[in-house]
Design an enzyme around this catalytic site. Structure first.
Site, PDB file in Angstrom:
ATOM      1  CD  GLU A 237      -2.529   1.618   2.274  1.00 54.80           C
ATOM      2  OE1 GLU A 237      -2.241   2.886   2.562  1.00 54.80           O
ATOM      3  OE2 GLU A 237      -3.121   0.995   3.040  1.00 54.80           O
ATOM      4  CB  CYS A 271      -1.365   6.689   2.222  1.00 53.79           C
ATOM      5  SG  CYS A 271      -2.473   5.442   3.142  1.00 53.79           S
TER       6      CYS A 271
END
Length: 501
Positions: A237, A271
């Site tokens: 990720e 993120c």
């Protein structure tokens, strides 16, 4: 267990004050190899336990974490400098995700019947076997959430872990492991090593049967290369330059409030944080003025006060990067509507929540992830243009759409190249829906956390097919192979018509 004998030490400091927080021992390559030896030795016994037994400590973690939340909230704030409300989001995430997997692991890992080539005569079962020892590499921005929620499904699947958290935020990782040990988890199955990639990276990859990584896109490419060399799997990720699109029927006040939350949670060190907001040209001035006013009124500062709405950055390098992006944009003609400067009067790493307009392609922050409290506003004309602008990035992690028509929002969301899309929310509705997968498209990653895939990625699928002894693939009753081919062809066509295959 945290093994350290040969890597020296590292002092970590509190972002709020810059004062020393702890002196941590670092691991060397030999320590990492020893961690793998211990983890592999413990993994066989752990995997042999029934899934329900493996799940017990994690079922208990939900209430224990919530009951002891003040301990971990203090620690998270000391390590990261984040506001208390954003630290609490980590606690909620760990509690919810852990409970989801602890309740569902047995079902996800149960043997599954599959159709065999011949009805009745062929019985096929799909089994799920643990990978072995998983290397887990987690970042500093959400150390509890990203560390524990990736670790739990790996452990429930029957694996052991060698976990390298960021050294700055390793105290919260240790706290979580110690709590789980108190609740009945064997300590040896979750090994912690600390150190820089240059010092421990080779040993970390050499011992792994699988790698789970959360971090930058640059770091993810390196992990993928190392995993490929060793022919092991990985999930990644990575970064994002996440867009929010305000459609022309949106409630402007609600969209403004949502944009504030989506852009400045954890001081933008997230993120999934929104860094680009697209607003219809007809609504742009109204949205921009309301948004800038809300952002300018945010309460920013250190401390444990729940009313603080944004805390500090965590590292000097983040402050430098944010400053460089904003200064470059302003020098090239962008306009600051709110914020735009560091706040050393609040603490050494504070930067004001910042809103910019007039951002153009020649500016660093236009396409590069800032990873800080900075968002740019852009006008658009049509829905087609908005979708094209939102997708015009190498990233594809998260997106948000604001509208009063949910059906229109879902149709627009399906056009966006992002692993998660939130309608009338910035990130939480998709991320916290643990039954659905979460991850990135394009340069934002490989694989998914959450949902069935979030656990099954840590397993190997094994197919076991048993064939009745009276039926085989060779011709019976002294038939020639030519005649047998005719029989098989006729049988297969009949099975198709009867929907038996």
């Amino acid at each position: 267990m945290h093994l350290t004998t040969s890597g020296g030490t590292q002092r970590i400091t509190a972002p709020f004050t810059g004062e020393p927080l702890a002196e941590l021992s670092l691991s060397g390559a030999d320590d990492v190899r020893e961690a793998y030896r211990r983890a592999r030795e413990a993994q066989a016994e752990w995997a042999a336990r029934p899934v329900a037994e493996r799940a017990r400590p994690f079922l208990l973690l939900h209430d224990a974490l919530l009951d002891r939340r003040d301990e971990i909230l203090d620690l998270l704030q000391d390590e990261t400098g984040k506001a208390r409300k954003h630290a609490f989001e980590e606690v909620l995430d760990v509690a919810g995700c852990t409970l989801y997997y602890a309740r569902r692991a047995a079902g996800l890992l149960a043997p599954s019947r599959r159709k065999g080539i011949f009805p009745i005569a062929t019985r096929v079962t799909e089994l799920r076997r643990p990978k072995g020892v998983v290397a887990l590499i987690t970042p500093w921005n959400y150390p509890l959430a990203l560390g524990v929620t990736d670790a739990v499904p790996a452990l429930l699947a029957g694996n052991a872990l060698v976990h390298k958290p960021d050294t700055q935020t390793a105290l919260s990782t240790r706290w979580a492991v110690d709590l789980l040990v108190e609740l009945g988890m064997p300590r040896e199955i979750w090994q912690i090593v600390l150190g820089e990639p240059a010092d421990v990276g080779d040993a970390l990859f050499d011992g792994a049967d699988y790698v789970a990584f959360t971090g930058s896109t640059r770091g993810g490419r390196k992990v993928a290369e190392e995993a490929a060399k060793r022919l092991i799997g990985c999930s990644l990720e990575l970064g994002g330059k996440n867009p929010m699109v305000v459609l022309d029927d949106a409630d402007l006040d609600q969209a403004v409030l949502g944009a504030v939350r989506a852009s400045f949670a954890n001081a933008g060190q997230f993120c999934m944080s929104i860094e680009r907001i697209y607003v219809p040209a007809s609504m742009f001035e109204a949205f921009a003025s309301r948004f800038a006013r809300q952002v300018g009124n945010l309460k920013v500062g250190p401390g444990r006060d729940w009313s603080v709405q944004m805390g500090s950055l965590t590292f000097r390098r983040q402050l430098d990067a944010v400053t460089a992006h904003v200064d470059d944009a302003v020098a090239r003609g962008a306009t600051v509507l709110a914020g735009g400067r560091a706040r050393p009067d609040l603490g050494p790493l504070f930067y004001e929540p910042t809103v910019l307009t007039g951002v153009t392609e020649d500016m660093e922050l236009c396409r590069n992830e800032t990873f800080g409290p900075v968002v740019a506003l852009y006008p658009y004309g049509t829905d087609d243009e908005a979708a094209e602008l939102a997708n015009d990035t190498i990233y594809g992690l998260n997106a948000a759409v604001w509208t009063t028509d949910p059906a229109r929002g879902r149709a627009f969301a399906a056009r966006l190249d992002a692993g998660t899309v939130n309608i009338n929310e910035g990130y939480g509705s998709a991320y916290a829906s643990y039954d659905a997968p979460m991850g990135g498209m394009k340069a934002s990653g490989l694989g998914r956390r959450h949902g069935a895939e979030g656990l099954l990625r840590y397993t190997e699928a094994q197919t076991v097919a048993s064939q009745a002894s009276w039926l085989g693939f060779e011709p019976p009753f002294d038939l020639t192979y030519e005649k047998w081919a005719d029989v098989l062809a006729t049988t297969l066509k009949t099975m198709k018509r009867l929907r038996l295959k």
